[in-house]
Every structure is written in structure tokens, then in C-alpha cells.
Design a protein around this motif. Structure first.
Motif, PDB file in Angstrom:
ATOM      1  N   GLY A  97       0.709  -1.283  -0.383  1.00 43.33           N
ATOM      2  CA  GLY A  97      -0.068  -0.081  -0.164  1.00 43.33           C
ATOM      3  C   GLY A  97       1.014   1.040   0.094  1.00 43.33           C
ATOM      4  O   GLY A  97       2.322   1.632   0.494  1.00 43.33           O
ATOM      5  N   ALA A  98       0.437   2.860  -0.354  1.00 47.26           N
ATOM      6  CA  ALA A  98       1.232   3.540  -0.219  1.00 47.26           C
ATOM      7  C   ALA A  98       1.382   3.983   1.173  1.00 47.26           C
ATOM      8  O   ALA A  98       2.714   5.113   0.940  1.00 47.26           O
ATOM      9  N   GLY A  99       1.205   4.052   2.205  1.00 42.69           N
ATOM     10  CA  GLY A  99       0.788   4.331   3.559  1.00 42.69           C
ATOM     11  C   GLY A  99       1.473   3.368   4.501  1.00 42.69           C
ATOM     12  O   GLY A  99       1.293   1.525   3.764  1.00 42.69           O
ATOM     13  N   VAL A 100       1.755   2.849   4.721  1.00 46.09           N
ATOM     14  CA  VAL A 100       1.420   2.390   6.836  1.00 46.09           C
ATOM     15  C   VAL A 100       0.614   2.289   6.903  1.00 46.09           C
ATOM     16  O   VAL A 100      -0.050   2.880   7.554  1.00 46.09           O
ATOM     17  N   SER A 101       0.132   1.120   7.586  1.00 46.83           N
ATOM     18  CA  SER A 101      -0.928   0.369   7.380  1.00 46.83           C
ATOM     19  C   SER A 101      -0.847  -0.463   8.855  1.00 46.83           C
ATOM     20  O   SER A 101      -0.089  -1.421   9.065  1.00 46.83           O
ATOM     21  N   GLN A 102      -2.096   0.081   9.831  1.00 43.92           N
ATOM     22  CA  GLN A 102      -1.395  -1.153  10.802  1.00 43.92           C
ATOM     23  C   GLN A 102      -3.329  -1.384  11.846  1.00 43.92           C
ATOM     24  O   GLN A 102      -4.396  -1.244  11.353  1.00 43.92           O
ATOM     25  N   THR A 103      -3.202  -2.857  11.614  1.00 49.01           N
ATOM     26  CA  THR A 103      -4.059  -3.550  12.197  1.00 49.01           C
ATOM     27  C   THR A 103      -3.833  -4.192  13.610  1.00 49.01           C
ATOM     28  O   THR A 103      -2.949  -4.702  13.821  1.00 49.01           O
ATOM     29  N   PRO A 104      -5.283  -4.482  14.705  1.00 53.70           N
ATOM     30  CA  PRO A 104      -6.095  -4.025  14.104  1.00 53.70           C
ATOM     31  C   PRO A 104      -6.175  -2.197  14.584  1.00 53.70           C
ATOM     32  O   PRO A 104      -5.802  -1.818  14.697  1.00 53.70           O
ATOM     33  N   SER A 105      -7.180  -2.037  13.847  1.00 51.86           N
ATOM     34  CA  SER A 105      -7.301  -1.054  14.187  1.00 51.86           C
ATOM     35  C   SER A 105      -8.440  -0.217  15.548  1.00 51.86           C
ATOM     36  O   SER A 105      -7.445   1.002  16.396  1.00 51.86           O
ATOM     37  N   ASN A 106      -8.891  -1.021  16.485  1.00 55.06           N
ATOM     38  CA  ASN A 106      -9.360  -1.143  17.615  1.00 55.06           C
ATOM     39  C   ASN A 106      -9.463  -2.607  18.134  1.00 55.06           C
ATOM     40  O   ASN A 106      -9.282  -3.977  17.251  1.00 55.06           O
ATOM     41  N   LYS A 107      -9.108  -2.721  19.372  1.00 55.51           N
ATOM     42  CA  LYS A 107      -8.547  -3.410  19.356  1.00 55.51           C
ATOM     43  C   LYS A 107      -9.019  -3.615  20.935  1.00 55.51           C
ATOM     44  O   LYS A 107      -8.658  -2.846  22.448  1.00 55.51           O
ATOM     45  N   VAL A 108     -10.012  -4.687  22.012  1.00 57.98           N
ATOM     46  CA  VAL A 108     -10.660  -4.730  22.764  1.00 57.98           C
ATOM     47  C   VAL A 108     -10.518  -5.919  23.986  1.00 57.98           C
ATOM     48  O   VAL A 108     -10.618  -6.796  22.638  1.00 57.98           O
ATOM     49  N   THR A 109      -9.843  -6.111  24.886  1.00 58.27           N
ATOM     50  CA  THR A 109      -9.124  -7.845  25.580  1.00 58.27           C
ATOM     51  C   THR A 109      -9.778  -7.123  27.300  1.00 58.27           C
ATOM     52  O   THR A 109      -9.395  -6.612  26.776  1.00 58.27           O
ATOM     53  N   GLU A 110      -9.183  -8.433  27.792  1.00 50.10           N
ATOM     54  CA  GLU A 110      -9.316  -8.396  28.600  1.00 50.10           C
ATOM     55  C   GLU A 110      -8.086  -8.017  29.178  1.00 50.10           C
ATOM     56  O   GLU A 110      -7.580  -8.785  28.517  1.00 50.10           O
ATOM     57  N   LYS A 111      -8.309  -8.019  30.716  1.00 49.29           N
ATOM     58  CA  LYS A 111      -7.010  -8.493  31.703  1.00 49.29           C
ATOM     59  C   LYS A 111      -6.500  -9.007  31.429  1.00 49.29           C
ATOM     60  O   LYS A 111      -7.241 -10.347  31.796  1.00 49.29           O
ATOM     61  N   GLY A 112      -5.431  -9.605  31.285  1.00 51.96           N
ATOM     62  CA  GLY A 112      -4.473 -11.019  31.664  1.00 51.96           C
ATOM     63  C   GLY A 112      -4.652 -11.648  29.907  1.00 51.96           C
ATOM     64  O   GLY A 112      -3.375 -12.650  30.034  1.00 51.96           O
ATOM     65  N   LYS A 113      -4.962 -11.159  29.024  1.00 52.01           N
ATOM     66  CA  LYS A 113      -4.398 -11.649  28.098  1.00 52.01           C
ATOM     67  C   LYS A 113      -3.851 -11.465  26.873  1.00 52.01           C
ATOM     68  O   LYS A 113      -3.307 -10.511  27.559  1.00 52.01           O
ATOM     69  N   TYR A 114      -3.524 -12.227  25.880  1.00 46.60           N
ATOM     70  CA  TYR A 114      -2.404 -11.640  25.010  1.00 46.60           C
ATOM     71  C   TYR A 114      -2.887 -11.002  23.480  1.00 46.60           C
ATOM     72  O   TYR A 114      -3.903 -11.827  23.324  1.00 46.60           O
ATOM     73  N   VAL A 115      -2.338 -10.090  23.272  1.00 43.68           N
ATOM     74  CA  VAL A 115      -2.698  -9.347  21.832  1.00 43.68           C
ATOM     75  C   VAL A 115      -1.702  -8.843  21.556  1.00 43.68           C
ATOM     76  O   VAL A 115      -0.461  -9.172  21.699  1.00 43.68           O
ATOM     77  N   GLU A 116      -1.669  -9.217  19.601  1.00 45.20           N
ATOM     78  CA  GLU A 116      -0.314  -9.428  18.813  1.00 45.20           C
ATOM     79  C   GLU A 116      -1.448  -8.354  18.094  1.00 45.20           C
ATOM     80  O   GLU A 116      -2.694  -7.818  18.204  1.00 45.20           O
ATOM     81  N   LEU A 117      -0.200  -6.836  18.050  1.00 44.51           N
ATOM     82  CA  LEU A 117      -0.889  -5.615  16.810  1.00 44.51           C
ATOM     83  C   LEU A 117       0.083  -5.861  15.289  1.00 44.51           C
ATOM     84  O   LEU A 117       1.612  -6.045  16.391  1.00 44.51           O
ATOM     85  N   ARG A 118      -0.533  -5.466  14.515  1.00 49.87           N
ATOM     86  CA  ARG A 118       0.844  -5.325  12.902  1.00 49.87           C
ATOM     87  C   ARG A 118       0.696  -4.326  12.540  1.00 49.87           C
ATOM     88  O   ARG A 118       0.221  -3.067  12.303  1.00 49.87           O
ATOM     89  N   CYS A 119       1.926  -3.819  11.757  1.00 44.45           N
ATOM     90  CA  CYS A 119       2.486  -3.277  11.358  1.00 44.45           C
ATOM     91  C   CYS A 119       2.902  -2.821   9.960  1.00 44.45           C
ATOM     92  O   CYS A 119       3.853  -4.389   9.721  1.00 44.45           O
ATOM     93  N   ASP A 120       2.545  -3.268   9.039  1.00 47.72           N
ATOM     94  CA  ASP A 120       2.841  -3.282   7.245  1.00 47.72           C
ATOM     95  C   ASP A 120       3.348  -1.943   7.151  1.00 47.72           C
ATOM     96  O   ASP A 120       2.662  -0.279   6.095  1.00 47.72           O
ATOM     97  N   PRO A 121       4.933  -1.592   6.940  1.00 52.20           N
ATOM     98  CA  PRO A 121       5.127  -0.505   6.546  1.00 52.20           C
ATOM     99  C   PRO A 121       5.420  -0.247   5.097  1.00 52.20           C
ATOM    100  O   PRO A 121       4.851  -1.344   4.476  1.00 52.20           O
TER     101      PRO A 121
END
Lengths: 110, 113
Positions: free
Chosen positions: B1-25
């Protein structure tokens, strides 16, 4: 890393020129000065970058005195859409952890 | 893509959970940065990659945070055992070498309940 100091907030009216000054007393020889603009819910966006004297582009001018211990971002004839947070960053050209301060919150009033 | 892409745009999780955030430069950008931004604050540096390696990870707050960039392009920020204090917007930026400007994505807003 050179630390920067900016005013926390500024108010202006549409059509006025706005000057935001940033202090960076311990800037290093290899450091450049870069300004970013950030709107709510968006990532910061590059405005202008300079090393010394004056730099001008289509949206702003950057004035840097000979000692380079400060810099001034000048926005000519601001409009309501220029309401944003403006960050001054100092760093060298080969990547490092560019440190953002709290920025200057500019409010442009009608 | 033309710009930096980040996913997800929004993430709601519960305390103690594992989260991954992705960046496509932006294609061809060798340097990639992760920042965290809380409401009313400037972006806080977390980690910087030059190619595949973490050139500076001094901003990671603790060992629950980890980031990878295995092929020198896409990066993933991983947060283990999330805490409510991890709630913030996580920003990714990329740049070329030299005096290139930082190009930021729109961010991933993380909310830990």
C-alpha cells in the motif's frame, strides 16, 4: 538525546501568523530538527525539517539561529484546520529513538 | 500500500489476555518504529528496528512487551498478560535511511478491560 521544550498550548485566530518556538539546548552537531503535526485519532504527520538557517515549504517555514539551540516553526495565515498538536523533534540522520515531548496544542479560533 | 498500515484499528481485550498488533510499513523502508500514545500525551518510544534487528528496545516498559520483524518488513508488537494500564494507541512509523521523515500509521487503539 537532545531534549526539547515547547509551550504546552497556544491560541490564535484565523488568518494570523503563528510562531511556535522549541528549545533544544543540548542539540548535537549531527542532529536535525523536525516538526510534526498531529490531528485527533491520526498519527503524526511530517511538516518540515531543517539543520540551520531557514527552510520553507508549501505549508510552513522553519527558522534556526546560528547556535541551533532553538527553532521556530512559522505557520502563515492559519485556518481552523490547523488546530492540532505540533511536536518538535531533534535527532541525527541515521535513526535513533526519536523522542516526542508533550507538544504544543494549537487552537485556531474563528 | 501507499502508507503505513496497522491492524487491527481497534482491539478490546480482557485483563490478562495476549494481544498482537501488526504494522505493515511502506515498501522499501528499512527503519520501523513503535510508539505508544496515551490520551493527551505525546507518542512514547517503544522500539526501533533497522532491518530485521531491534536497534533500540530501550522503550519497552517491561518483559510483557516484545516485538519482531522477521523479514525486515512487517512487524508485530506482542503484549502478554495485558493490564489496564496498557490501554493506549499504539503507533507504528517507518522511514528510509538518511534524513527521511517518519511516516506514521493511523494507530491501533488497545483497550484492556
Amino acid at each position: 538525546l537532545a531534549k526539547t521544550t515547547q509551550p504546552i498550548s497556544m491560541d490564535s485566530y484565523e488568518g494570523q501568523e503563528v510562531n511556535i518556538t522549541c528549545s533544544h539546548n543540548n542539540i548535537a552537531t549531527n542532529d536535525y530538527i523536525t516538526w510534526y503535526q498531529q490531528f485527533p485519532s491520526q498519527g503524526p504527520r511530517f511538516i518540515i525539517q531543517g539543520y540551520k538557517t531557514k527552510v520553507t515549504n508549501e505549508v510552513a517555514s522553519l527558522f534556526i539561529p546560528a547556535d541551533r539551540k532553538s527553532s521556530t516553526l512559522s505557520l502563515p495565515r492559519v485556518s481552523l484546520s490547523d488546530t492540532a498538536v505540533y511536536y518538535c523533534l531533534v535527532g541525527d540522520s541515521y535513526g535513533q529513538n526519536f523522542v516526542f515531548g508533550p507538544g504544543t496544542r494549537l487552537s485556531v479560533l474563528p | 500500500g501507499a502508507g503505513v498500515s496497522q491492524t487491527p484499528s481497534n482491539k478490546v481485550t480482557e485483563k490478562g489476555k495476549y494481544v498482537e498488533l501488526r504494522c505493515d510499513p511502506i515498501s522499501g523502508h528499512t527503519a520501523l518504529y513503535w510508539y505508544r500514545q496515551s490520551l493527551g500525551q505525546g507518542p512514547e518510544f517503544l522500539i526501533y528496528f533497522q532491518g530485521t534487528g531491534a536497534a533500540d528496545d530501550s522503550g519497552l516498559p517491561n518483559d510483557r512487551f516484545f516485538a519482531v520483524r522477521p523479514e525486515g518488513s512487517v512487524s508485530t508488537l506482542k503484549i502478554q498478560r495485558t493490564e489496564r494500564g496498557d490501554s493506549a494507541v499504539y503507533l507504528c512509523a517507518s522511514r528510509t535511511g538518511g534524513t527521511g521523515e517518519l511516516f506514521f500509521g493511523e494507530g491501533s487503539r488497545l483497550t484492556v478491560l
